[in-house]
Enzyme design. Structure first.
Site, PDB file in Angstrom:
ATOM      1  N   CYS A 122      -4.622   5.294  -5.088  1.00 46.59           N
ATOM      2  CA  CYS A 122      -4.031   3.985  -4.839  1.00 46.59           C
ATOM      3  C   CYS A 122      -2.590   4.047  -5.342  1.00 46.59           C
ATOM      4  O   CYS A 122      -2.348   4.097  -6.545  1.00 46.59           O
ATOM      5  CB  CYS A 122      -4.811   2.873  -5.540  1.00 46.59           C
ATOM      6  SG  CYS A 122      -4.104   1.232  -5.258  1.00 46.59           S
ATOM      7  N   CYS A 128       0.863  -1.181   0.000  1.00 48.61           N
ATOM      8  CA  CYS A 128       0.000   0.000   0.000  1.00 48.61           C
ATOM      9  C   CYS A 128       0.893   1.223   0.000  1.00 48.61           C
ATOM     10  O   CYS A 128       1.442   1.615   1.034  1.00 48.61           O
ATOM     11  CB  CYS A 128      -0.940   0.014   1.198  1.00 48.61           C
ATOM     12  SG  CYS A 128      -1.913   1.535   1.274  1.00 48.61           S
TER      13      CYS A 128
HETATM   14  N1  LIG Z   1      -4.239   1.886  -1.317  1.00 52.20           N
HETATM   15  C1  LIG Z   1      -3.083   1.067  -1.567  1.00 52.20           C
HETATM   16  C2  LIG Z   1      -3.299  -0.175  -2.308  1.00 52.20           C
HETATM   17  C3  LIG Z   1      -4.121  -1.160  -1.576  1.00 52.20           C
HETATM   18  C4  LIG Z   1      -4.197  -2.417  -2.351  1.00 52.20           C
HETATM   19  C5  LIG Z   1      -5.147  -3.351  -1.739  1.00 52.20           C
HETATM   20  N2  LIG Z   1      -6.515  -2.960  -1.977  1.00 52.20           N
HETATM   21  C6  LIG Z   1      -4.897  -4.762  -2.208  1.00 52.20           C
HETATM   22  O1  LIG Z   1      -5.663  -5.618  -1.787  1.00 52.20           O
HETATM   23  O2  LIG Z   1      -3.934  -5.048  -2.942  1.00 52.20           O
HETATM   24  C7  LIG Z   1      -1.987   1.848  -2.197  1.00 52.20           C
HETATM   25  O3  LIG Z   1      -1.927   3.041  -2.016  1.00 52.20           O
HETATM   26  O4  LIG Z   1      -1.104   1.244  -2.812  1.00 52.20           O
END
Ligand SMILES: N[C@H](CCC[C@H](N)C(=O)O)C(=O)O
Length: 298
Positions: free
Chosen positions: A224, A76
């Site tokens: 993300c 993340c």
């Molecule tokens: N918010 C995160 C990614 C979360 C990914 C997550 N949802 C998964 O299950 O891979 C970021 O900033 O990289």
């Protein structure tokens, strides 16, 4: 009731993050506690970043990453920037080495407050992402949504940034696509045995793209970081951009550099909101008025 743990509610470009202090204790945050915190509008989050004592030698902390649905994420990017800001405020240090499910990564806070995270090397092999069937070339895999003869989205590039990502390239504004409709179908498509984070990307210049992401285990998010990295490396390896790009997500811009040594460096801000303490077994929490004056966790 278990022993309370301190937390800071933060965000990374609008990616809603809870940084939890689980150092000096043996328990972990229960999925039920995460789900309870996610349901409360005040503590609603995309990821919990739980800071634990280090496991591997040479690392400062182990960070466990928990999605809104209680599942674990390997990576993340936005959350790591929040972790760095909280720890930098607490310790006065500006460089850290972390261990996560995706491996060991380093991060630093710059004098201007922006934070860079070395997200490691991208992986493109179909088994590494993973995909359920063999694709020799993951720059463009066979997958589409919409009518068979006029698909709305098709032929995504895929990559692992420790976690699985699919990037659909679009010609129109990313807001003109109903990602909330296609996201759940694509996240859970059988081609992705561990599900996937699903993004749509529009290249706007040879060093810029805009991106919206449907996150695995979460849903639509304002940012993300790992998807921004996955989009940047895929844009570069398909000849759409160079290796240094600005990725604009709904929350704002992230700078992504795919260095010559294959490491992906993500740079962006983090923002502190409020502090509190919670029970890692149940998710019961209280706001901490005294700590809210400081920009740390405790
Ligand atoms: N918010 C995160 C990614 C979360 C990914 C997550 N949802 C998964 O299950 O891979 C970021 O900033 O990289």
């Amino acid at each position: 009731m278990g022993e309370q743990a301190a937390f800071a509610r933060m965000n990374g470009l609008g990616n809603e993050i809870i940084v939890a202090d689980m150092r000096g204790r043996g328990d972990r945050i229960a999925p039920a506690a995460a789900i309870a915190l996610a349901r409360d509008p005040a503590t609603k989050f995309d990821q919990i970043m739980a800071i634990h004592d280090p496991k591997a030698s040479g690392t400062d902390y182990y960070v466990e990453i928990i999605n809104r649905d209680g599942s674990l994420a390997q990576a993340c990017g936005n959350g790591m920037r929040c972790v760095v800001q909280a720890l930098a405020a607490e310790t006065g240090r500006d460089r850290f080495t972390f261990e996560t499910l995706a491996g060991i990564l380093t991060a630093e806070e710059h004098a201007d407050g922006l934070i860079s995270v070395d997200m490691g090397k991208p992986r493109f092999g179909w088994q590494e992402i993973p995909l359920a069937e063999e694709f020799a070339d993951t720059r463009r895999i066979e997958l589409q949504v919409g009518p068979i003869d006029a698909p709305v989205l098709h032929s995504p590039s895929v990559a692992s940034m420790g976690n699985p990502h699919a990037i659909f390239w679009v010609d129109r504004d990313v807001w003109s696509y109903e990602l909330e409709k296609f996201g759940p179908l694509l996240e859970n498509h059988p081609i992705f045995p561990e599900r996937a984070n699903v993004s749509i990307a529009q290249v706007t210049a040879d060093n810029a793209l805009t991106l919206r992401t449907w996150e695995r285990g979460v849903g639509l998010t304002r940012a993300c970081g790992s998807a921004a990295c996955a989009a940047a490396v895929n844009a570069a390896r398909t000849g759409r951009t160079g290796r240094n790009v600005t990725v604009t997500v709904p929350g704002g811009p992230l700078q992504i550099e795919w260095r010559g040594d294959d490491h992906v460096i993500m740079t962006g801000p983090a923002e502190w909101e409020f502090a509190g303490s919670f029970d890692p077994a149940t998710g019961t929490w209280t706001r901490d008025a005294a700590a809210s004056l400081e920009r740390g966790m405790a």
